[in-house]
Design a protein around this motif. Structure first.
Motif, PDB file in Angstrom:
ATOM      1  N   SER A   1      -6.576  -5.613   6.658  1.00 23.84           N
ATOM      2  CA  SER A   1      -6.098  -6.750   5.862  1.00 23.84           C
ATOM      3  C   SER A   1      -6.237  -8.079   6.594  1.00 23.84           C
ATOM      4  CB  SER A   1      -4.642  -6.536   5.445  1.00 23.84           C
ATOM      5  OG  SER A   1      -3.802  -6.433   6.573  1.00 23.84           O
ATOM      6  N   ALA A   2      -6.343  -8.045   7.929  1.00 26.67           N
ATOM      7  CA  ALA A   2      -6.496  -9.287   8.691  1.00 26.67           C
ATOM      8  C   ALA A   2      -7.821  -9.971   8.391  1.00 26.67           C
ATOM      9  CB  ALA A   2      -6.379  -9.004  10.189  1.00 26.67           C
ATOM     10  N   THR A   3      -8.751  -9.271   7.744  1.00 30.09           N
ATOM     11  CA  THR A   3     -10.009  -9.889   7.326  1.00 30.09           C
ATOM     12  C   THR A   3      -9.752 -11.132   6.481  1.00 30.09           C
ATOM     13  OG1 THR A   3     -11.095  -7.720   7.310  1.00 30.09           O
ATOM     14  CG2 THR A   3     -12.170  -9.487   6.070  1.00 30.09           C
ATOM     15  N   ALA A   4      -8.695 -11.079   5.672  1.00 30.55           N
ATOM     16  CA  ALA A   4      -8.411 -12.189   4.761  1.00 30.55           C
ATOM     17  C   ALA A   4      -8.009 -13.462   5.500  1.00 30.55           C
ATOM     18  CB  ALA A   4      -7.302 -11.792   3.784  1.00 30.55           C
ATOM     19  N   LEU A   5      -7.544 -13.345   6.732  1.00 28.64           N
ATOM     20  CA  LEU A   5      -7.245 -14.544   7.515  1.00 28.64           C
ATOM     21  C   LEU A   5      -8.490 -15.389   7.713  1.00 28.64           C
ATOM     22  CD1 LEU A   5      -4.936 -12.987  10.272  1.00 28.64           C
ATOM     23  CD2 LEU A   5      -4.220 -14.568   8.452  1.00 28.64           C
ATOM     24  N   ILE A   6      -9.637 -14.729   7.735  1.00 28.40           N
ATOM     25  CA  ILE A   6     -10.919 -15.413   7.923  1.00 28.40           C
ATOM     26  C   ILE A   6     -11.548 -15.765   6.577  1.00 28.40           C
ATOM     27  CG2 ILE A   6     -13.221 -15.213   8.940  1.00 28.40           C
ATOM     28  CD1 ILE A   6     -11.997 -12.989  10.767  1.00 28.40           C
ATOM     29  N   GLU A   7     -11.542 -14.789   5.664  1.00 33.52           N
ATOM     30  CA  GLU A   7     -12.337 -14.926   4.446  1.00 33.52           C
ATOM     31  C   GLU A   7     -11.582 -15.516   3.262  1.00 33.52           C
ATOM     32  OE1 GLU A   7     -14.019 -11.127   3.617  1.00 33.52           O
ATOM     33  OE2 GLU A   7     -15.311 -11.121   5.398  1.00 33.52           O
ATOM     34  N   ASN A   8     -10.282 -15.255   3.169  1.00 31.83           N
ATOM     35  CA  ASN A   8      -9.554 -15.686   1.971  1.00 31.83           C
ATOM     36  C   ASN A   8      -8.071 -15.898   2.269  1.00 31.83           C
ATOM     37  OD1 ASN A   8      -8.654 -16.205  -0.613  1.00 31.83           O
ATOM     38  ND2 ASN A   8      -9.748 -14.494  -1.565  1.00 31.83           N
ATOM     39  N   PRO A   9      -7.734 -16.886   3.093  1.00 34.65           N
ATOM     40  CA  PRO A   9      -6.325 -17.090   3.441  1.00 34.65           C
ATOM     41  C   PRO A   9      -5.446 -17.421   2.236  1.00 34.65           C
ATOM     42  CG  PRO A   9      -7.691 -18.929   4.188  1.00 34.65           C
ATOM     43  CD  PRO A   9      -8.618 -17.844   3.773  1.00 34.65           C
ATOM     44  N   GLU A  10      -6.024 -18.055   1.212  1.00 34.79           N
ATOM     45  CA  GLU A  10      -5.230 -18.379   0.024  1.00 34.79           C
ATOM     46  C   GLU A  10      -4.710 -17.118  -0.654  1.00 34.79           C
ATOM     47  OE1 GLU A  10      -8.314 -19.453   0.595  1.00 34.79           O
ATOM     48  OE2 GLU A  10      -8.042 -21.601   0.994  1.00 34.79           O
ATOM     49  N   ALA A  11      -5.468 -16.035  -0.552  1.00 41.92           N
ATOM     50  CA  ALA A  11      -5.022 -14.773  -1.146  1.00 41.92           C
ATOM     51  C   ALA A  11      -3.788 -14.234  -0.426  1.00 41.92           C
ATOM     52  CB  ALA A  11      -6.150 -13.740  -1.102  1.00 41.92           C
ATOM     53  N   ILE A  12      -3.699 -14.454   0.876  1.00 43.31           N
ATOM     54  CA  ILE A  12      -2.530 -14.007   1.637  1.00 43.31           C
ATOM     55  C   ILE A  12      -1.284 -14.745   1.163  1.00 43.31           C
ATOM     56  CG2 ILE A  12      -1.480 -13.882   3.930  1.00 43.31           C
ATOM     57  CD1 ILE A  12      -4.329 -13.692   5.074  1.00 43.31           C
ATOM     58  N   THR A  13      -1.399 -16.065   1.025  1.00 42.10           N
ATOM     59  CA  THR A  13      -0.264 -16.842   0.522  1.00 42.10           C
ATOM     60  C   THR A  13       0.141 -16.369  -0.867  1.00 42.10           C
ATOM     61  OG1 THR A  13      -0.957 -18.777   1.795  1.00 42.10           O
ATOM     62  CG2 THR A  13       0.558 -19.164  -0.024  1.00 42.10           C
ATOM     63  N   ALA A  14      -0.848 -16.085  -1.711  1.00 46.57           N
ATOM     64  CA  ALA A  14      -0.559 -15.635  -3.069  1.00 46.57           C
ATOM     65  C   ALA A  14       0.183 -14.299  -3.064  1.00 46.57           C
ATOM     66  CB  ALA A  14      -1.852 -15.515  -3.871  1.00 46.57           C
ATOM     67  N   VAL A  15      -0.205 -13.390  -2.162  1.00 42.86           N
ATOM     68  CA  VAL A  15       0.484 -12.102  -2.079  1.00 42.86           C
ATOM     69  C   VAL A  15       1.926 -12.293  -1.614  1.00 42.86           C
ATOM     70  CG1 VAL A  15       0.547  -9.868  -0.905  1.00 42.86           C
ATOM     71  CG2 VAL A  15      -1.637 -10.793  -1.711  1.00 42.86           C
ATOM     72  N   HIS A  16       2.118 -13.080  -0.561  1.00 39.07           N
ATOM     73  CA  HIS A  16       3.480 -13.343  -0.100  1.00 39.07           C
ATOM     74  C   HIS A  16       4.321 -13.935  -1.229  1.00 39.07           C
ATOM     75  CE1 HIS A  16       3.003 -12.306   4.064  1.00 39.07           C
ATOM     76  NE2 HIS A  16       2.130 -13.262   4.328  1.00 39.07           N
ATOM     77  N   LYS A  17       3.771 -14.898  -1.932  1.00 35.50           N
ATOM     78  CA  LYS A  17       4.534 -15.559  -2.999  1.00 35.50           C
ATOM     79  C   LYS A  17       4.868 -14.581  -4.113  1.00 35.50           C
ATOM     80  CE  LYS A  17       4.612 -19.723  -5.861  1.00 35.50           C
ATOM     81  NZ  LYS A  17       3.896 -20.973  -6.226  1.00 35.50           N
ATOM     82  N   SER A  18       3.946 -13.693  -4.433  1.00 38.42           N
ATOM     83  CA  SER A  18       4.204 -12.717  -5.493  1.00 38.42           C
ATOM     84  C   SER A  18       5.366 -11.801  -5.134  1.00 38.42           C
ATOM     85  CB  SER A  18       2.943 -11.893  -5.777  1.00 38.42           C
ATOM     86  OG  SER A  18       2.656 -10.981  -4.727  1.00 38.42           O
ATOM     87  N   TYR A  19       5.483 -11.461  -3.857  1.00 40.09           N
ATOM     88  CA  TYR A  19       6.608 -10.625  -3.435  1.00 40.09           C
ATOM     89  C   TYR A  19       7.919 -11.401  -3.462  1.00 40.09           C
ATOM     90  CZ  TYR A  19       3.667  -6.676  -2.111  1.00 40.09           C
ATOM     91  OH  TYR A  19       2.810  -5.591  -2.138  1.00 40.09           O
ATOM     92  N   PHE A  20       7.894 -12.661  -3.066  1.00 40.91           N
ATOM     93  CA  PHE A  20       9.107 -13.474  -3.207  1.00 40.91           C
ATOM     94  C   PHE A  20       9.515 -13.557  -4.670  1.00 40.91           C
ATOM     95  CE2 PHE A  20       7.968 -15.711   0.945  1.00 40.91           C
ATOM     96  CZ  PHE A  20       9.006 -15.126   1.657  1.00 40.91           C
ATOM     97  N   GLN A  21       8.563 -13.722  -5.548  1.00 44.73           N
ATOM     98  CA  GLN A  21       8.872 -13.802  -6.975  1.00 44.73           C
ATOM     99  C   GLN A  21       9.457 -12.499  -7.501  1.00 44.73           C
ATOM    100  OE1 GLN A  21       4.910 -14.994  -8.186  1.00 44.73           O
ATOM    101  NE2 GLN A  21       5.538 -17.122  -8.511  1.00 44.73           N
TER     102      GLN A  21
END
Length: 309
Positions: free
Chosen positions: A38-58
């Motif tokens: 999953s750390a691949t997304a730190l390089i390729e798609n960091p916005e997706a990481i923020t979106a996942v975190h936010k979805s869990y907060f929601q």
């Protein structure tokens, strides 16, 4: 630093931990079938990481775990990055989680804030050395390093997570008892103002993956005040209730559990196979609470507020 887990549990039955990161990233088109997972997304798609975190907060999560389980400087450098670039990615993981927290919670109405944790937490994920090996070792624990070697492997990531402002560390999916002892010793020596939870990878409700009796491991950490909670993760749903009972028999620490959702994981291919016969979190969570668990995560198919009281 105040033990924020205990502080947040004072007036609550339990705290909700977020769910899987890789699974949700895959839904957003991130290819995690590589050594970085999953750390691949730190390089390729960091916005997706923020979106996942936010979805869990929601969904009601009180604790977000940073996307750093598989992230480490050595692996980034193996991919051709500089040491500085690798360090920046680990700090970035914390910033992404914090952005999701800030963006979501500033929009909450007061009545919603009142039913949530007093201080939503960000836990810095510290995966085991076995995860770095990327060969399924985190589910076997069949490796052996010296304490100094464990220190050298984990220290830089923990320093970066601490510098970036995590509220605590999540020592998670830990299959090797000697490695967990080294982590606790380093926490005490190098991070005296921090706390962590310790979550084991187990092969059954009585045994760590390396063969250490679970109760022996739990007892060892009773003397470490900085270990704020202790438990198991990334195991089958069936293992959770008996594991909680075994843990509660030998410790008064808050118990943390966040199992798989019932699907079957292949660590060689890093893929999941659906298990249609598995019980659901909706059915099992009340039993885990009754058995003594206080921090529960891993669910994605139900609204976590159903057990966040």
């Amino acid at each position: 630093m105040t033990d924020l887990i205990s502080e947040n549990l004072q007036n609550k039955t339990g705290l909700v931990i977020d769910g899987a990161m890789a699974t949700e990233l895959e839904k957003r088109g991130v290819d995690t079938n590589n050594d970085l997972w999953s750390a691949t997304a730190l390089i390729e798609n960091p916005e997706a990481i923020t979106a996942v975190h936010k979805s869990y907060f929601q969904a009601g999560a009180d604790i977000a775990i940073t996307n750093t389980y598989q992230a480490n400087i050595s692996e980034f450098m193996k991919m051709g990055m500089t040491k500085k670039e690798g360090q920046d990615l680990i700090i970035k993981a914390v910033k992404l989680a914090n952005k999701a927290r800030v963006d979501y919670f500033r929009l909450l109405h007061k009545e919603d804030r009142d039913v949530r944790a007093a201080h939503p937490l960000i836990a810095g994920s510290v995966g085991p050395y076995g995860a770095y090996l990327a060969d399924g070792s985190e589910y076997r624990g069949d490796y052996q390093l010296s304490e100094k070697e464990y220190f050298d492997f984990h220290r830089s990531r923990m320093q970066l997570l601490d510098k970036a402002g995590v509220d605590l560390f999540a020592f998670e999916t830990q299959p090797n008892f000697d490695e967990t002892k080294a982590l606790a010793h380093m926490l005490k020596l190098d991070f005296p103002d921090q706390h962590a939870w310790m979550s084991f990878s187990i092969k059954d409700p009585e045994t760590l993956c390396d063969g250490t009796p679970l109760q022996q491991a739990i007892k060892y950490f009773n003397i470490f005040d900085q270990i704020s909670a202790i438990g198991v993760n990334c195991t089958t749903l069936e293992n959770i209730e008996p594991a909680i009972k075994n843990i509660r028999a030998v410790t008064k620490k808050p118990i943390v559990v966040y199992p798989n959702n019932g699907d079957i994981y292949n660590p060689e291919t890093k893929t999941w196979k659906a298990n249609r016969q598995a019980e659901t979190f909706t059915d099992l969570t009340p039993k885990w609470l009754d058995a003594g668990a206080q921090l529960i995560g891993g669910a994605v198919e139900q609204h976590p507020k159903t057990y966040n009281k």
